[in-house]
Design an enzyme around this catalytic site. Structure first.
Site, PDB file in Angstrom:
ATOM      1  N   TYR A 149     -20.019 -12.487 -14.576  1.00 36.34           N
ATOM      2  CA  TYR A 149     -20.387 -13.473 -13.141  1.00 36.34           C
ATOM      3  C   TYR A 149     -19.962 -13.379 -11.851  1.00 36.34           C
ATOM      4  CZ  TYR A 149     -17.494 -17.622 -15.103  1.00 36.34           C
ATOM      5  OH  TYR A 149     -16.783 -18.429 -15.362  1.00 36.34           O
ATOM      6  N   CYS A 150     -20.106 -13.469 -10.759  1.00 35.06           N
ATOM      7  CA  CYS A 150     -19.962 -12.728  -9.261  1.00 35.06           C
ATOM      8  C   CYS A 150     -18.762 -12.216  -9.481  1.00 35.06           C
ATOM      9  CB  CYS A 150     -18.901 -14.027  -9.284  1.00 35.06           C
ATOM     10  SG  CYS A 150     -18.162 -13.914  -7.100  1.00 35.06           S
TER      11      CYS A 150
END
Length: 277
Positions: A149-150
């Protein structure tokens, strides 16, 4: 492994450390983001380098791009079902997870003579993390972990699994280089929550924005990567040891910082009222 941190010696003032702060500046989810802006302005106006440790209770910290999901209203309740409220932060990137096992750490510097190149700023944080955890004998690398994620070019990883993400923000001659460190806890569940969010937010729709196909298996914690128990206080102690070459002083919330904090808090309030359904 010896890591070069020569950039620390270029600042003429001692580093101010902000860690244990009054509840009024820590309890609200917007607080650390308003404080970051206040610290950046302070650094820019006074040439003062600043270090800031902060944590959140369970919280999903969304990026601006996340608000572009075509089915955002359908996706957000998935976080609530896990007991995680959510906000939109004021710096770039995509969703990250905060809770008691995640440590956030910011280095805030003045940009006095010339703008610090973006990659050089990221490299500073990478080098500090390498120095802080060198005693564990594991290589901490910086490159994109695509299915985390990110994801970003300066994701930090050990043996190919992401332990941290870095971002930066600049205001009025100051720069904050910020990292979240997954120290302990259930990283698989954190990643699974974000994966579910994007699944529900996209529903297979193609968009002009790129959202990650989050794979929980490409992320881990420091505790798991080093195969040793680690607390948030342990991580803080190791990070601060990297700053032994410079003078550290306890930071005080001056009237200018408090004023800038109030401005930043109001901006965060307006941002979230506008962007979240």
């Amino acid at each position: 492994m010896t890591v070069e941190l020569s950039f620390l010696s270029q600042y003429r003032h001692p580093f101010l450390l902000f860690d244990e702060l009054p509840d009024a500046y820590t309890e609200h989810p917007f607080a650390p983001f308003a404080l970051t802006d206040a610290f950046i302005k302070e650094a820019g106006e006074t040439a003062q380098p600043i270090l800031h440790f902060w944590q959140t209770s369970p919280l999903i910290i969304l990026g601006m791009m996340d608000t572009k999901l075509p089915y955002l209203s359908d996706a957000l309740p998935s976080f609530s079902r896990h007991g995680y409220p959510y906000i939109v932060r004021n710096s770039g990137g995509l969703a990250v997870v905060g809770d008691k096992g995640v440590l956030n750490f910011s280095m805030i510097f003045p940009e006095e003579d010339e703008r610090l190149p973006i990659d050089d700023a990221y490299a500073r944080m990478h080098h500090v993390i390498q120095a802080a955890f060198a005693s564990f004998g594991k290589s901490i690398e910086a490159y994109e972990i695509k299915d985390s994620y990110c994801p970003g070019d300066f994701d930090l990883s050990i043996a190919g699994r992401k332990i941290a993400g870095i971002s930066q923000r600049r205001i009025r001659g100051g720069i904050a280089i910020m990292i979240y460190l997954s120290v302990s806890g259930d990283q698989h569940t954190r990643a699974q929550m974000v994966r579910e969010f994007y699944d529900k937010g996209l529903k297979g729709t193609k968009t002009k924005w790129n959202f990650p196909a989050v794979d929980p298996n490409v992320m881990t914690t420091l505790e798991e990567a080093f195969d040793t128990p680690m607390t948030i206080d342990d991580a803080k102690r190791l990070l601060l040891a990297a700053f032994e070459p410079v003078s550290l002083q306890k930071g005080e919330l001056s009237s200018t910082i408090r004023g800038s904090y109030s401005e930043g808090f109001e901006k965060m309030t307006v941002r979230n009222d506008k962007l979240l359904p």
